[in-house]
Scaffold this active site. Structure first.
Site, PDB file in Angstrom:
ATOM      1  N   ASN A  62      46.734  43.640  44.380  1.00  0.00           N
ATOM      2  CA  ASN A  62      45.534  43.362  43.580  1.00  0.00           C
ATOM      3  C   ASN A  62      44.273  43.748  44.338  1.00  0.00           C
ATOM      4  O   ASN A  62      44.166  43.534  45.542  1.00  0.00           O
ATOM      5  CB  ASN A  62      45.492  41.898  43.102  1.00  0.00           C
ATOM      6  CG  ASN A  62      45.609  40.883  44.218  1.00  0.00           C
ATOM      7  OD1 ASN A  62      46.220  41.131  45.237  1.00  0.00           O
ATOM      8  ND2 ASN A  62      45.007  39.730  44.009  1.00  0.00           N
ATOM      9  N   GLU A  64      40.276  43.259  44.035  1.00  0.00           N
ATOM     10  CA  GLU A  64      39.229  42.505  43.331  1.00  0.00           C
ATOM     11  C   GLU A  64      37.851  43.134  43.542  1.00  0.00           C
ATOM     12  O   GLU A  64      37.676  44.010  44.387  1.00  0.00           O
ATOM     13  CB  GLU A  64      39.267  41.046  43.797  1.00  0.00           C
ATOM     14  CG  GLU A  64      40.603  40.398  43.462  1.00  0.00           C
ATOM     15  CD  GLU A  64      40.671  38.921  43.809  1.00  0.00           C
ATOM     16  OE1 GLU A  64      39.771  38.397  44.504  1.00  0.00           O
ATOM     17  OE2 GLU A  64      41.658  38.284  43.380  1.00  0.00           O
ATOM     18  N   CYS A  73      44.944  44.152  38.750  1.00  0.00           N
ATOM     19  CA  CYS A  73      46.160  43.480  39.195  1.00  0.00           C
ATOM     20  C   CYS A  73      47.035  44.429  40.028  1.00  0.00           C
ATOM     21  O   CYS A  73      46.979  45.649  39.860  1.00  0.00           O
ATOM     22  CB  CYS A  73      46.997  43.032  37.997  1.00  0.00           C
ATOM     23  SG  CYS A  73      46.267  41.717  37.024  1.00  0.00           S
ATOM     24  N   GLU A  75      50.223  44.939  39.757  1.00  0.00           N
ATOM     25  CA  GLU A  75      51.194  45.689  38.946  1.00  0.00           C
ATOM     26  C   GLU A  75      50.577  46.976  38.399  1.00  0.00           C
ATOM     27  O   GLU A  75      51.184  48.045  38.438  1.00  0.00           O
ATOM     28  CB  GLU A  75      51.676  44.848  37.756  1.00  0.00           C
ATOM     29  CG  GLU A  75      52.387  43.568  38.123  1.00  0.00           C
ATOM     30  CD  GLU A  75      51.438  42.376  38.278  1.00  0.00           C
ATOM     31  OE1 GLU A  75      50.334  42.536  38.828  1.00  0.00           O
ATOM     32  OE2 GLU A  75      51.822  41.276  37.843  1.00  0.00           O
ATOM     33  N   CYS A 112      50.391  39.267  33.995  1.00  0.00           N
ATOM     34  CA  CYS A 112      49.466  38.948  32.899  1.00  0.00           C
ATOM     35  C   CYS A 112      49.796  39.804  31.671  1.00  0.00           C
ATOM     36  O   CYS A 112      50.549  40.785  31.751  1.00  0.00           O
ATOM     37  CB  CYS A 112      48.016  39.154  33.336  1.00  0.00           C
ATOM     38  SG  CYS A 112      47.500  40.881  33.361  1.00  0.00           S
ATOM     39  N   CYS A 115      49.061  43.606  31.942  1.00  0.00           N
ATOM     40  CA  CYS A 115      50.050  44.342  32.739  1.00  0.00           C
ATOM     41  C   CYS A 115      51.340  44.531  31.942  1.00  0.00           C
ATOM     42  O   CYS A 115      51.982  45.577  32.032  1.00  0.00           O
ATOM     43  CB  CYS A 115      50.333  43.609  34.042  1.00  0.00           C
ATOM     44  SG  CYS A 115      48.974  43.763  35.238  1.00  0.00           S
TER      45      CYS A 115
HETATM   46  N1  THU Z   1      46.876  39.103  39.608  1.00  0.00           N
HETATM   47  C1  THU Z   1      47.748  40.121  39.805  1.00  0.00           C
HETATM   48  O1  THU Z   1      47.544  40.987  40.650  1.00  0.00           O
HETATM   49  N2  THU Z   1      48.861  40.160  39.039  1.00  0.00           N
HETATM   50  C2  THU Z   1      49.197  39.213  38.118  1.00  0.00           C
HETATM   51  O2  THU Z   1      50.212  39.337  37.479  1.00  0.00           O
HETATM   52  C3  THU Z   1      48.337  38.069  37.889  1.00  0.00           C
HETATM   53  C4  THU Z   1      47.051  38.072  38.626  1.00  0.00           C
HETATM   54  C5  THU Z   1      45.691  39.049  40.457  1.00  0.00           C
HETATM   55  C6  THU Z   1      44.391  39.268  39.763  1.00  0.00           C
HETATM   56  C7  THU Z   1      43.444  38.570  40.702  1.00  0.00           C
HETATM   57  O3  THU Z   1      43.112  39.448  41.758  1.00  0.00           O
HETATM   58  C8  THU Z   1      44.262  37.435  41.272  1.00  0.00           C
HETATM   59  O4  THU Z   1      45.611  37.764  41.043  1.00  0.00           O
HETATM   60  C9  THU Z   1      43.959  36.087  40.657  1.00  0.00           C
HETATM   61  O5  THU Z   1      44.064  36.099  39.287  1.00  0.00           O
END
Ligand code: THU
Length: 163
Positions: A62, A64, A73, A75, A112, A115
């Protein structure tokens, strides 16, 4: 009218030793991919490892951003990297793991909705089931196709197709 029931099958592994070697390797790659996570806002490190049809493993984590919605994310980072760099290779299996300050989350991290939709698109593009592995501290779950995580997928490409 008919009352219908939807059944979703998946495997729970209680040790990586129960998994086939290629999946074990993919789980290790997803755990390793967490090192690339940039998560100064959530402090939730997510790693993803995607195996392509030829065995190539593409990692993602991930990423940000101060402007929150601009982040991505793990994925999708992995899937888009694979789509961009190996456009002709179908996706075989995607492993996902999330960690908080206590290490790998006890409950396997679940992807999520956005994704899942992207997984569905690449599954259709590849023309074969995309398997998904969700890694938790004491339990690993394996799904044999995206449909099991996203029933009634919106998919104008393969409308009605069932793997
Ligand atoms: N996140 C992911 O990378 N994958 C997921 O399936 C759920 C959430 C990340 C997004 C964000 O950077 C952090 O997790 C918190 O939501």
């Amino acid at each position: 009218m008919i009352n219908r029931k939807l059944v979703i099958e998946y495997i729970d592994y209680f040790s990586v030793d129960e998994m086939e070697p290629a999946d074990r390797e993919l789980v290790a790659a997803a755990i390793d991919a967490q090192k690339g996570s940039y998560c100064p806002y959530s402090h939730f490190r997510v790693g993803a490892a995607l195996r392509l049809e030829d065995g190539t493993i593409v990692k993602g984590s991930n990423q940000e951003n101060n402007a929150y919605p601009a982040g991505l994310c793990a994925e999708r980072t992995a899937m888009f990297a694979a789509g961009a760099n190996y456009p002709d290779k179908a996706f075989d299996t995607l492993a996902i793991v999330g960690s908080d300050e206590n290490g790998i989350c006890e409950t396997p991290a679940t992807p999520c909705g956005e994704c899942r939709q992207v997984m569905a698109e690449y599954q259709a593009k590849g023309g074969r089931p995309l398997k998904i592995i969700l890694v938790g501290r004491n339990k690993i779950q394996k799904f044999s196709k995206v449909d099991d995580l996203l029933p009634f997928i919106f998919d104008s490409i393969t409308a009605g197709q069932v793997f």
